[in-house]
Design a protein around this motif. Structure first.
Motif, PDB file in Angstrom:
ATOM      1  N   ALA A  88      76.088  51.586 109.757  1.00 46.45           N
ATOM      2  CA  ALA A  88      76.023  50.238 110.324  1.00 46.45           C
ATOM      3  C   ALA A  88      75.273  49.291 109.383  1.00 46.45           C
ATOM      4  O   ALA A  88      75.680  48.144 109.187  1.00 46.45           O
ATOM      5  N   ALA A  89      74.191  49.774 108.787  1.00 50.61           N
ATOM      6  CA  ALA A  89      73.413  48.949 107.859  1.00 50.61           C
ATOM      7  C   ALA A  89      74.241  48.607 106.628  1.00 50.61           C
ATOM      8  O   ALA A  89      74.298  47.438 106.208  1.00 50.61           O
ATOM      9  N   GLN A  90      74.902  49.608 106.067  1.00 52.76           N
ATOM     10  CA  GLN A  90      75.713  49.366 104.870  1.00 52.76           C
ATOM     11  C   GLN A  90      76.880  48.434 105.180  1.00 52.76           C
ATOM     12  O   GLN A  90      77.215  47.573 104.379  1.00 52.76           O
ATOM     13  N   ALA A  91      77.474  48.594 106.347  1.00 46.95           N
ATOM     14  CA  ALA A  91      78.590  47.729 106.744  1.00 46.95           C
ATOM     15  C   ALA A  91      78.125  46.275 106.884  1.00 46.95           C
ATOM     16  O   ALA A  91      78.892  45.348 106.636  1.00 46.95           O
ATOM     17  N   ALA A  92      76.849  46.103 107.245  1.00 51.76           N
ATOM     18  CA  ALA A  92      76.292  44.754 107.378  1.00 51.76           C
ATOM     19  C   ALA A  92      75.757  44.233 106.046  1.00 51.76           C
ATOM     20  O   ALA A  92      75.238  43.110 105.977  1.00 51.76           O
TER      21      ALA A  92
END
Length: 110
Positions: A88-92
């Motif tokens: 989720a962090a990388q996608a953001a």
């Protein structure tokens, strides 16, 4: 939850119907700091006095006063939660630390 803040310390405030007073307790410390007052002004002054007394006592004893939080947080979560949070962090487009800070901040202020 009703709170009050003084010098970076936050207290939970409740009303004691039996004694007809406001009661406060500072959050996030191992030390117990509580105070009370019959009016909001008395309560604010009682909190200030309690925190100032705590800080003066620490200084007198040569002890560094506890802070509500250091800014360092260690969490143990299941690997699948860790993995999902990382994705989720990388996608953001953020680091896990940045992403987690935002998520925790949103939850804390909800």
């Amino acid at each position: 939850m009703n709170t009050m803040t003084y010098k970076g310390y936050t207290a939970r405030i409740e009303f004691d119907e039996r004694d007809n007073i406001f009661v406060g307790r500072v959050l996030g410390l191992r030390s117990i700091i509580s105070f009370h007052g019959e009016t909001v002004d008395e309560l604010r002054q009682a909190m200030a006095d309690a925190i100032d007394d705590f800080l003066a006592d620490c200084k007198e004893r040569g002890v560094k006063p506890e802070k509500p939080a250091s800014g360092k947080l260690m969490l143990r979560v299941p690997p699948e939660v860790h993995g999902a949070a990382l994705v989720a962090a990388q996608a953001a487009g953020k680091s896990l630390n940045q992403w987690a800070t935002e998520v925790i901040q949103e939850a804390a202020h909800a």
